[in-house]
Motif scaffolding. Sequence first.
Motif, PDB file in Angstrom:
ATOM      1  N   PHE A 256     -61.075  16.605 -71.147  1.00  9.84           N
ATOM      2  CA  PHE A 256     -62.519  16.808 -71.359  1.00  9.84           C
ATOM      3  C   PHE A 256     -63.272  15.505 -71.629  1.00  9.84           C
ATOM      4  N   GLY A 257     -62.720  14.376 -71.248  1.00  7.59           N
ATOM      5  CA  GLY A 257     -63.344  13.089 -71.517  1.00  7.59           C
ATOM      6  C   GLY A 257     -62.751  12.363 -72.710  1.00  7.59           C
ATOM      7  N   GLY A 258     -62.059  13.074 -73.580  1.00  3.98           N
ATOM      8  CA  GLY A 258     -61.507  12.465 -74.782  1.00  3.98           C
ATOM      9  C   GLY A 258     -60.360  11.513 -74.513  1.00  3.98           C
ATOM     10  N   LYS A 259     -59.771  11.590 -73.312  1.00  5.89           N
ATOM     11  CA  LYS A 259     -58.684  10.690 -72.934  1.00  5.89           C
ATOM     12  C   LYS A 259     -59.125   9.752 -71.817  1.00  5.89           C
ATOM     13  N   GLU A 260     -60.446   9.616 -71.679  1.00  3.00           N
ATOM     14  CA  GLU A 260     -60.979   8.654 -70.707  1.00  3.00           C
ATOM     15  C   GLU A 260     -60.911   7.237 -71.257  1.00  3.00           C
ATOM     16  N   ASP A 261     -61.234   7.052 -72.529  1.00  8.13           N
ATOM     17  CA  ASP A 261     -61.033   5.765 -73.182  1.00  8.13           C
ATOM     18  C   ASP A 261     -59.564   5.642 -73.588  1.00  8.13           C
ATOM     19  N   MET A 262     -59.144   4.437 -73.919  1.00  8.59           N
ATOM     20  CA  MET A 262     -57.774   4.260 -74.395  1.00  8.59           C
ATOM     21  C   MET A 262     -57.599   4.943 -75.743  1.00  8.59           C
ATOM     22  N   THR A 263     -56.472   5.581 -75.941  1.00 10.88           N
ATOM     23  CA  THR A 263     -56.138   6.201 -77.231  1.00 10.88           C
ATOM     24  C   THR A 263     -54.877   5.523 -77.773  1.00 10.88           C
ATOM     25  N   VAL A 264     -53.698   6.033 -77.411  1.00 13.33           N
ATOM     26  CA  VAL A 264     -52.443   5.455 -77.918  1.00 13.33           C
ATOM     27  C   VAL A 264     -52.001   4.222 -77.138  1.00 13.33           C
ATOM     28  N   GLU A 265     -52.573   3.980 -75.966  1.00 11.66           N
ATOM     29  CA  GLU A 265     -52.028   2.971 -75.047  1.00 11.66           C
ATOM     30  C   GLU A 265     -51.905   1.572 -75.647  1.00 11.66           C
ATOM     31  N   PRO A 266     -52.970   0.983 -76.218  1.00 10.98           N
ATOM     32  CA  PRO A 266     -52.812  -0.396 -76.696  1.00 10.98           C
ATOM     33  C   PRO A 266     -51.840  -0.519 -77.852  1.00 10.98           C
ATOM     34  N   TYR A 267     -51.744   0.518 -78.678  1.00 12.04           N
ATOM     35  CA  TYR A 267     -50.846   0.472 -79.841  1.00 12.04           C
ATOM     36  C   TYR A 267     -49.390   0.563 -79.397  1.00 12.04           C
ATOM     37  N   SER A 292     -60.619  10.290 -83.083  1.00 11.86           N
ATOM     38  CA  SER A 292     -60.920  10.280 -81.651  1.00 11.86           C
ATOM     39  C   SER A 292     -62.426  10.316 -81.434  1.00 11.86           C
ATOM     40  N   THR A 293     -62.864   9.888 -80.263  1.00 12.42           N
ATOM     41  CA  THR A 293     -64.296   9.886 -79.967  1.00 12.42           C
ATOM     42  C   THR A 293     -64.823  11.320 -79.883  1.00 12.42           C
ATOM     43  N   LYS A 294     -66.118  11.464 -80.113  1.00 14.14           N
ATOM     44  CA  LYS A 294     -66.766  12.780 -80.146  1.00 14.14           C
ATOM     45  C   LYS A 294     -67.886  12.849 -79.105  1.00 14.14           C
ATOM     46  N   ARG A 295     -68.443  14.057 -78.942  1.00 10.82           N
ATOM     47  CA  ARG A 295     -69.648  14.192 -78.133  1.00 10.82           C
ATOM     48  C   ARG A 295     -70.832  13.604 -78.885  1.00 10.82           C
ATOM     49  N   HIS A 296     -71.737  12.944 -78.154  1.00 12.12           N
ATOM     50  CA  HIS A 296     -72.907  12.329 -78.774  1.00 12.12           C
ATOM     51  C   HIS A 296     -73.865  13.381 -79.339  1.00 12.12           C
TER      52      HIS A 296
END
Length: 767
Positions: A256-267, A292-296
């Motif tokens: 739903f867009g919540g995994k569009e930005d990096m989450t666990v990847e850089p860590y 995690s990021t939210k809806r605006h």
Amino acid sequence: MTQTEPVTPPLERAAPMRVVGQPVVHHDFVDKVKGTQLYAADWKLPGMLYARVVRAPLPSARITAVDTAEAEALPGVIAVLTAEDVPCNRVIERASGGLGELAVEMPVLARDRVRFAGEPVALVAAVSQQVADEAAELVEVEYEDLPGVFDPEAALAADAPRVHDEGNVLVEWHIRRGDAEKALAEADLVVTGEYRSQHAEHAYLEPEAGVGWLENGVVTLRVSTQVIEHAAAIAGILEVPENKVRVISSYMGGGFGGKEDMTVEPYLALLVWHTRRPVRMIWDRQESMLASTKRHPFVMRYRTGVRSDGTILAQEVDIVGDAGAYPYLSARVLFAGTALSCGPYRTPNASLRSRAVFTNNVPTSAFRGFGAMQVTLGYESQMDRIASALNLPPAEVRRRNFLAKGDTIPTGETLDTAVACEETLRRVLDRMGEPPAPSGPGKRVGRGFACNMQPYGRTIWFRDRASAWLSLQADGTLLIRSGITDLGAGQAASLCQIASEVLGVPLAEISVYIGDTALNPPAGGTFATRQLYMSGNAVLHASRLLRDRIAPVAAEMLGCAEAELSFEDGLVRDAGGSGTGLHLAELVAACEQREVDTALLAVWRAEQGSFDPRLGQGDSFPDYTYGTHAADVEVDTETGEVTVLRYVASHDVGRCINPLRVVGQIQGGAMQGLGYALMEDVVMEEGNAASSLFAHYFIPTSMDMPDVEVEIVESGEGKGPLNARGIGEPPIANSAAAVANAITAAIGRRPTRLPMTPERVLDLCQE
């Protein structure tokens, strides 16, 4: 303009095809139902370490000291990393493509300052999850409280605390057409409204997860992500060549867009690089909801000027969006909100402004609907208010203002495909029939509906493209390779139907390989309802090129013209003659003898354009999906409880690739929208999320809402493959506006703030 006839004539269903348009059950249906589908958290490796993020408990503070000694001394701890251990501890997101937003650094791990509660400060890797969790508690971080700002409008004040030295306004968008001020002054009626939406959680079934390892000197990550192209950003963080990072996306349990930005990847990448061992990271539900990021949340102020017959003369819209502590994709989200803020209605004069404003709240970013969905509450409430003020039927006011093919929208672009609003409106109202009676004393029933237009595909100044590789094997089967990621909506399966339609390979004989930066040609991320449009067109383009390449060989063997060839059911036939067939395996063998290659890599490029942020004019999105939803609700005037009695949704999908998938997307989107409308809210208290468990964040269940009835419209005029339109995001937008209009019809008072909880509705009843 006073016509009562539809702006556009009823649309006819697109001509049927052989495979496309069939309700086919694909491999992922079976695997998910059986429980055999493997997700990111299912992967384990020998000698694997377990990871944990250490997060800041304060929303605005200076880091004065970090002590990892006690954590490092704990038996079983292999690594504790801080900002000092990150080779390049900054990521700069230019979400608009550089059209005017601030360049603000986002640290991978906070070094000297934290800007939201939950910001990552350190990483731990240990031999078990229990040890990693315990070690995370032992990392001592000393903080000095700093003033924070938690309301985006307060953050606009000159004396507000600065979230970033660069300023609190990330970007300001203006779109102007005509003279809105003059037209508003000359209007017979000006309707004013203010509408507010909330922080919302993605609430996917599968939280953020992944595993990483080193293989031949390459950092390899198998993660739940919508964008495997993050490999380049990860390489930048590690300061290694891009070919030293590989990202594999597993099938996802929702994004739903919540995994569009990096989450666990850089860590994961940092811990793998430092320990040289496999590492696994899974965020628990509380961590996911906290950080995690939210809806605006949007504050939307509308002024709509109309003639006495309801014809729109002008719209003035001002939007303030809470970006939270870091940029992420806020610039792009706010652009979509601005560009779509007038909805599917002719607006000859427009003055539209939006601002993405930094606060010390949790960051906000992509979420299904991406800015264009929040504003639906605004423009659809305005349309009902206009109808009420002029004593006109709400449907009639909309019909008098619907856009049509050939019309110009506020950005200055001309619509060049069908606008099916009239047809979808007719479909839902016909299906709704007569409204029900109240179930008892103190109950009031109301009906509301809402129309929308939602873009699909990226803003076209990004010059988007997608690739696909197809190979007919010696036995006549087909391989498809694409960098597409699959959120669970059948993004990969749709490619198989498209290729089968063109090449005639039975679906059971097609294998698709996706989501791997090392093995698949790039397709771009799965977001903005772009994958069917982009990768679908790429596979269609590749299929046609491959068919054109092998057709001369088939025509020679069958003794017919190429135009007479029919590809279906694994055979190539002379459709204009005897109907004799040639198996694809025979054709592949003949191609090999003639040195005709049966493997092909193709690139499909989307249309291109530019946008001038100074003039507020230019090119925005490739195309739009149009739809209407209608709801009957019952309001208990003694408790404020709202019960949705019936719900019908209709969208023009251009051409339906798979009806099962399309109906599922519309039903799922509408249901998610109903949760957003009536109950979902991440309550922020001075930057701290009070809703960090599902016990406090309510989402609808199948027992809370009625079945969503679906009416599919096929105009045959989309810009996706075979004239399809995107349907992943559009169905979520209408729900809140339809329910708000229904509540207004029931009680005579208009809800303007989301969610429309019983407490808020009861306050309206008591007015």
